[in-house]
Enzyme design. Structure first.
Site, PDB file in Angstrom:
ATOM      1  CD  GLU A   1     -58.329 -26.131  23.375  1.00 27.05           C
ATOM      2  OE1 GLU A   1     -57.416 -26.617  24.079  1.00 27.05           O
ATOM      3  OE2 GLU A   1     -58.143 -25.181  22.585  1.00 27.05           O
TER       4      GLU A   1
ATOM      5  NE  ARG B   1     -62.094 -21.279   7.663  1.00 23.76           N
ATOM      6  CZ  ARG B   1     -61.536 -20.906   6.522  1.00 23.76           C
ATOM      7  NH1 ARG B   1     -61.391 -21.768   5.534  1.00 23.76           N
ATOM      8  NH2 ARG B   1     -61.116 -19.663   6.351  1.00 23.76           N
TER       9      ARG B   1
ATOM     10  CG  HIS C   1     -62.986 -24.659  11.984  1.00 23.11           C
ATOM     11  ND1 HIS C   1     -64.076 -24.049  12.562  1.00 23.11           N
ATOM     12  CD2 HIS C   1     -62.313 -23.686  11.320  1.00 23.11           C
ATOM     13  CE1 HIS C   1     -64.064 -22.763  12.260  1.00 23.11           C
ATOM     14  NE2 HIS C   1     -63.019 -22.506  11.503  1.00 23.11           N
TER      15      HIS C   1
END
Lengths: 278, 314
Positions: B57, B166, B108
């Site tokens: 990331e 989510r 999320h």
């Protein structure tokens, strides 16, 4: 390369060094050692290789340069001033409260700086993003970056190395300034990054090892990088930290400290004497 | 997306990338979570403009930064935990400091990740992103707002952190009539006794809390804060003036989040009693979402109870 051209580049490199030293001396802080070790590479890139226009630093089709080892900003500012991006007098303002020449390169403030760097590893990733953009847009600009050998200890470097090879970023050419020293000591004593060439080869890069102070070798390596069309290229440059100033050469101390007046004058005298000898 | 339909904002994010990918020259990066973040939809529609970065990331966001310097508009997607959390420093130095035009699509967020538990339940992302100068933070309340947020982010020149969830949540707003203006909160209901300032999935919870309060004769104004930074302090202060008490509601740590931002704005401009509903400075845990929401008090009943507590402090 013709002898006259080599002499000219050596003079240019000397001017970059003088600029870098003036900046660090004026600021009483900064990173001279790793600036001097890359001066020859910078001279070649900015005065021979890169398609750039100092009068139009934001030209969108220009080649890019990212100083991933951003602490060598005196070297970068030295070459940018030498190439005419901003007045040489401004080097004296390096690291001052009212200057645009920040301690580490700030792309928003300095003409010719293509990426803000200083936090190690980030510039390498950013250069991958630029090279990917070049590839998918069909723009054909090339991207050059310089990484430190200590910087290779950052995990992100190897994330970027995987990324660049996976996407076959053939427009990306990275120089590793393998001067062997980092702040805390020799890189092989701190966390040994060697063998550097074999690591990049294992990451599926085109790897060339050269003497980073030999303009013929730099030129040949850059040409070989341009000829390689399916891989990014890493040029592992053996260099001397502090190159050109006798007391700074291969001395850990000069990674991040500034010369006093006497030392500065000696450094300038040595470089001027070298230029006179050419 | 009809009003009332339950759709996760991450779904709306994926759909919006596809929709606006036809209109704007965006590039999408993901870090091996395309199925979960729903960028897979963009990948399928525009494979030439999608790049998976693998599980890396920090590299992804800095690659996106480099791409942005060349004039393209990149989206970098992963879970909130692995963007605002793991890649904080890269976002700060490679995107925030040079103010590059990168959009971070973080999915999320919060405890409604559910079963994956605390390592993946990011209740700190608003706090880290708020602390970066020049960062815009948008936390949509439903699928309609999520879609609008994607286009607003594309049209905004500068870094944007988009926070998606989510969990499938009720669609509150009409797609045709909804208009998003970055930095402008939306007053959903008028009230005179207390103001509920909510963001993200807590907006629908706040509306339910308003109904509970109404049943007890308490009149609650409900404000939807989709843009946490820059915060619509004008709207919040005006409503605090009218009601004299405020409760904030967010799926985030009460430290450093939207509630904290509201407290900062009010205490410096128009101090009134404030109660914060959110994660009370603790980590999440595995579980089904409904009991998690109960356990952490992200419910209409708890928002209503805190509203009454704020009113009692007047």
């Amino acid at each position: 390369m013709e002898h006259a051209k080599i002499v000219e580049l050596k003079k240019t490199s000397a001017n970059i060094k003088l600029g870098a030293l003036e900046a660090v001396y004026s600021a009483s802080s900064g990173h001279p050692g790793g600036s001097l070790s890359i001066a020859d590479i910078l001279a070649y890139l900015y005065f021979v290789e890169m398609r750039i226009d100092p009068k139009n630093p934001d030209w969108e089709d220009r080649d890019r340069f990212v100083l991933s080892k951003g602490h060598a900003s005196p070297g970068l500012y030295g070459v940018l001033a030498e190439r005419g991006y901003f007045p040489k007098e401004d080097l004296k303002t390096f690291r001052q409260i009212d200057s645009y020449l920040q301690g580490h390169p700030d792309m928003k403030g300095v003409p010719g700086v293509d990426m803000t760097t200083g936090s190690l590893g980030l510039g390498f990733s950013a250069s991958c993003g630029m090279a990917l953009s070049s590839k998918i847009s069909g723009k054909d600009f090339r991207v050059y970056a310089i990484l430190g050998d200590g910087e290779l200890e950052e995990g992100q470097v190897w994330e970027a190395a995987m990324f660049a090879a996976h996407y076959k970023l053939d427009k990306l050419c990275v120089f590793v300034d393998f001067n062997g020293l980092q702040i805390d000591g020799p890189v092989t004593d701190i966390i040994n990054p060697t063998p550097i060439d074999a690591k990049f080869e294992a990451f599926n890069w085109n790897v060339i090892s050269i003497d980073g102070h030999d303009f013929n070798q730099i030129e040949a390596a850059v040409n070989a990088a341009k000829a390689c069309t399916d891989k990014p290229t890493a040029i592992i440059c053996s260099t001397i930290k502090g190159k050109g100033v006798s007391y700074m050469e291969n001395a850990v101390k000069w990674h991040g400290s500034a010369p006093n007046k006497e030392q500065y004058e000696q450094a300038v005298a040595e470089i001027n004497a070298y230029v006179a000898s050419l | 997306m009809a009003i009332g339909d339950k759709i996760a904002t991450r779904e709306a994010y994926g759909d919006a990338l596809v929709e606006f990918g036809a209109k704007y020259d965006i590039v999408v990066f993901d870090a091996d979570l395309a199925e979960a973040t729903k960028t897979i939809k963009f990948k399928n529609a525009y494979p030439d403009r999608f790049f998976d970065c693998g599980i890396a990331e920090g590299n992804m966001v800095a690659v996106a930064a480099g791409m942005a310097t060349t004039g393209r508009i990149p989206f970098a997607s992963s879970f909130a935990m692995f963007t605002a959390g793991r890649a904080f420093e890269q976002i700060r130095n490679a995107i925030g400091y040079p103010h590059l035009n990168v959009k971070i699509g973080a999915t999320h967020a919060g405890i409604t990740v559910g079963e994956d538990g605390a390592t993946h339940q990011c209740n700190e992302d608003i706090a880290t992103m708020r602390s970066i100068p020049g960062m815009t933070i948008i936390n949509p309340a439903d699928a309609t707002e999520a879609r609008a947020a994607v286009e607003a982010a594309i049209l905004h020149n500068g870094p944007v952190y988009l926070r998606f969830g989510r969990l499938a949540i009720p669609t509150l707003f009409d797609k045709e009539s909804y208009k998003m203006e970055i930095g402008k909160g939306i007053k959903l209901t008028e009230g005179k006794d207390v103001t509920i300032v909510a963001t993200g999935l807590m907006v629908s919870v706040a509306l339910e809390a308003g109904k509970l309060l109404a049943n007890e004769g308490i009149s609650a104004a409900v404000i939807n804060i989709h843009t946490i930074k820059p915060l619509d302090t004008e709207l919040i202060i005006a409503s605090a003036r009218e009601t004299g008490a405020v409760v904030t509601a967010e799926e985030h740590n009460i430290i450093g989040g939207m509630g904290a931002a509201v407290c900062e704005a009010l205490s410096e401009n128009f101090p009134v009693p404030v109660k914060r509903v959110g994660i009370n400075d603790e980590f999440g845990r595995s579980g089904k979402v409904p009991p998690l929401l109960e356990l952490y008090g992200l419910t209409p009943a708890n928002v209503a109870a805190n509203a009454k507590a704020a009113i009692a402090m007047k």
